[in-house]
Design a protein around this motif. Structure first.
Motif, mmCIF file in Angstrom:
data_model
loop_
_atom_site.group_PDB
_atom_site.id
_atom_site.type_symbol
_atom_site.label_atom_id
_atom_site.label_comp_id
_atom_site.label_asym_id
_atom_site.label_seq_id
_atom_site.Cartn_x
_atom_site.Cartn_y
_atom_site.Cartn_z
ATOM 1 N N GLY A 199 -16.088 7.521 15.457
ATOM 2 C CA GLY A 199 -15.452 6.236 15.360
ATOM 3 C C GLY A 199 -14.607 5.844 14.011
ATOM 4 O O GLY A 199 -13.428 5.669 14.220
ATOM 5 N N ALA A 200 -15.094 6.474 12.921
ATOM 6 C CA ALA A 200 -14.675 6.342 11.593
ATOM 7 C C ALA A 200 -13.357 7.351 11.522
ATOM 8 O O ALA A 200 -12.303 6.990 11.069
ATOM 9 C CB ALA A 200 -15.392 6.907 10.589
ATOM 10 N N LEU A 201 -13.328 8.589 11.928
ATOM 11 C CA LEU A 201 -12.504 9.617 12.103
ATOM 12 C C LEU A 201 -11.340 8.996 13.289
ATOM 13 O O LEU A 201 -10.088 9.325 12.674
ATOM 14 C CB LEU A 201 -13.039 10.874 12.321
ATOM 15 C CG LEU A 201 -13.844 11.612 11.720
ATOM 16 C CD1 LEU A 201 -14.243 13.045 12.271
ATOM 17 C CD2 LEU A 201 -12.979 11.814 10.215
ATOM 18 N N TRP A 202 -11.507 8.444 13.921
ATOM 19 C CA TRP A 202 -10.424 8.001 14.943
ATOM 20 C C TRP A 202 -9.631 6.813 14.241
ATOM 21 O O TRP A 202 -8.682 6.757 14.342
ATOM 22 C CB TRP A 202 -11.218 7.409 16.317
ATOM 23 C CG TRP A 202 -10.532 6.999 17.068
ATOM 24 C CD1 TRP A 202 -9.045 6.875 17.408
ATOM 25 C CD2 TRP A 202 -10.879 6.428 18.612
ATOM 26 N NE1 TRP A 202 -8.629 6.337 18.555
ATOM 27 C CE2 TRP A 202 -9.883 6.202 19.085
ATOM 28 C CE3 TRP A 202 -12.095 6.335 19.025
ATOM 29 C CZ2 TRP A 202 -9.671 5.430 20.447
ATOM 30 C CZ3 TRP A 202 -11.911 5.719 20.322
ATOM 31 C CH2 TRP A 202 -10.713 5.292 21.139
ATOM 32 N N ALA A 203 -10.408 5.793 13.441
ATOM 33 C CA ALA A 203 -9.790 4.657 12.980
ATOM 34 C C ALA A 203 -8.932 5.403 11.673
ATOM 35 O O ALA A 203 -7.942 4.717 11.604
ATOM 36 C CB ALA A 203 -10.931 3.844 12.525
ATOM 37 N N TRP A 204 -9.633 6.005 10.954
ATOM 38 C CA TRP A 204 -8.689 6.696 10.029
ATOM 39 C C TRP A 204 -7.370 7.437 10.333
ATOM 40 O O TRP A 204 -6.478 7.145 9.776
ATOM 41 C CB TRP A 204 -9.452 7.883 9.040
ATOM 42 C CG TRP A 204 -9.039 8.497 7.983
ATOM 43 C CD1 TRP A 204 -8.571 8.017 6.849
ATOM 44 C CD2 TRP A 204 -8.492 9.867 7.975
ATOM 45 N NE1 TRP A 204 -7.953 8.976 6.045
ATOM 46 C CE2 TRP A 204 -7.936 9.959 6.848
ATOM 47 C CE3 TRP A 204 -8.560 10.854 8.991
ATOM 48 C CZ2 TRP A 204 -7.467 11.370 6.585
ATOM 49 C CZ3 TRP A 204 -8.064 12.067 8.641
ATOM 50 C CH2 TRP A 204 -7.435 12.206 7.365
ATOM 51 N N ARG A 205 -7.536 8.181 11.304
ATOM 52 C CA ARG A 205 -6.543 9.071 11.899
ATOM 53 C C ARG A 205 -5.288 7.982 12.518
ATOM 54 O O ARG A 205 -4.221 8.330 12.047
ATOM 55 C CB ARG A 205 -6.988 10.110 12.970
ATOM 56 C CG ARG A 205 -5.867 10.989 13.836
ATOM 57 C CD ARG A 205 -5.160 11.692 12.389
ATOM 58 N NE ARG A 205 -4.161 12.356 13.171
ATOM 59 C CZ ARG A 205 -2.851 12.517 12.765
ATOM 60 N NH1 ARG A 205 -2.501 11.755 11.761
ATOM 61 N NH2 ARG A 205 -1.948 12.988 13.266
ATOM 62 N N ARG A 206 -5.654 6.933 13.154
ATOM 63 C CA ARG A 206 -5.020 6.073 13.633
ATOM 64 C C ARG A 206 -4.256 5.317 12.521
ATOM 65 O O ARG A 206 -2.935 5.079 12.398
ATOM 66 C CB ARG A 206 -5.643 5.024 14.830
ATOM 67 C CG ARG A 206 -4.618 4.010 15.351
ATOM 68 C CD ARG A 206 -5.181 3.119 16.297
ATOM 69 N NE ARG A 206 -6.249 2.434 15.559
ATOM 70 C CZ ARG A 206 -7.158 1.661 16.258
ATOM 71 N NH1 ARG A 206 -7.458 2.010 17.598
ATOM 72 N NH2 ARG A 206 -8.010 0.990 15.563
ATOM 73 N N GLY A 207 -4.933 4.957 11.460
ATOM 74 C CA GLY A 207 -4.446 4.507 10.232
ATOM 75 C C GLY A 207 -3.288 5.392 9.432
ATOM 76 O O GLY A 207 -2.389 4.678 9.324
ATOM 77 N N ARG A 208 -3.774 6.700 9.593
ATOM 78 C CA ARG A 208 -2.825 7.537 8.888
ATOM 79 C C ARG A 208 -1.437 7.641 9.744
ATOM 80 O O ARG A 208 -0.390 7.812 9.139
ATOM 81 C CB ARG A 208 -3.245 8.949 8.854
ATOM 82 C CG ARG A 208 -4.528 9.019 7.724
ATOM 83 C CD ARG A 208 -4.105 9.116 6.444
ATOM 84 N NE ARG A 208 -3.383 10.320 6.419
ATOM 85 C CZ ARG A 208 -3.156 10.815 5.162
ATOM 86 N NH1 ARG A 208 -2.894 10.029 4.147
ATOM 87 N NH2 ARG A 208 -2.330 11.936 5.161
ATOM 88 N N ARG A 209 -1.678 7.801 11.048
ATOM 89 C CA ARG A 209 -0.383 7.700 11.964
ATOM 90 C C ARG A 209 0.462 6.673 11.906
ATOM 91 O O ARG A 209 1.604 6.759 11.888
ATOM 92 C CB ARG A 209 -1.119 8.018 13.275
ATOM 93 C CG ARG A 209 0.220 8.432 14.228
ATOM 94 C CD ARG A 209 -0.359 8.300 15.705
ATOM 95 N NE ARG A 209 -0.821 7.115 16.257
ATOM 96 C CZ ARG A 209 -1.519 6.844 17.164
ATOM 97 N NH1 ARG A 209 -2.174 7.654 17.769
ATOM 98 N NH2 ARG A 209 -2.068 5.505 17.287
ATOM 99 N N ASP A 210 -0.220 5.285 11.764
ATOM 100 C CA ASP A 210 0.649 4.189 11.905
ATOM 101 C C ASP A 210 1.387 4.003 10.551
ATOM 102 O O ASP A 210 2.173 3.152 10.345
ATOM 103 C CB ASP A 210 -0.229 3.002 12.347
ATOM 104 C CG ASP A 210 -0.588 3.180 13.641
ATOM 105 O OD1 ASP A 210 0.172 3.850 14.551
ATOM 106 O OD2 ASP A 210 -1.423 2.328 14.371
ATOM 107 N N GLY A 211 0.743 4.521 9.432
ATOM 108 C CA GLY A 211 0.998 4.282 8.101
ATOM 109 C C GLY A 211 2.418 4.892 7.651
ATOM 110 O O GLY A 211 3.122 4.557 6.755
ATOM 111 N N TYR A 212 2.723 6.167 8.583
ATOM 112 C CA TYR A 212 3.800 6.808 7.897
ATOM 113 C C TYR A 212 4.796 6.616 8.977
ATOM 114 O O TYR A 212 5.077 6.333 9.992
ATOM 115 C CB TYR A 212 3.593 8.240 7.782
ATOM 116 C CG TYR A 212 2.744 8.808 6.778
ATOM 117 C CD1 TYR A 212 3.195 8.723 5.565
ATOM 118 C CD2 TYR A 212 1.424 9.091 6.866
ATOM 119 C CE1 TYR A 212 2.378 8.786 4.302
ATOM 120 C CE2 TYR A 212 0.478 9.133 6.057
ATOM 121 C CZ TYR A 212 1.001 9.181 4.644
ATOM 122 O OH TYR A 212 0.069 9.440 3.679
#
Length: 62
Positions: free
Chosen positions: A49-62
């Motif tokens: 769950g943490a990796l999923w949330a982190w990856r989604r945050g990185r994708r939406d941040g750029y």
């Protein structure tokens, strides 16, 4: 409510639900006899769950 909006809400909340559920399950079974394996599995769920949330945050941040 619109089914697409419900689906987006579920997909948005799922990683955070995995994190909370995994941590709570790990804390519950950690004290039980032989609960080490189950605790590690629950922490694995929280990690996913943490990796999923982190990856989604990185994708939406750029």
């Amino acid at each position: 409510m619109n089914p697409i909006r419900i689906g987006r809400t579920v997909i948005f909340l799922l990683p955070y639900t995995l994190i909370v559920t995994g941590i709570l399950a790990a804390s519950k079974v950690a004290g039980a006899a032989g609960g080490t394996g189950a605790a590690l599995q629950a922490l694995g769920v929280a990690t996913v769950g943490a990796l999923w949330a982190w990856r989604r945050g990185r994708r939406d941040g750029y």
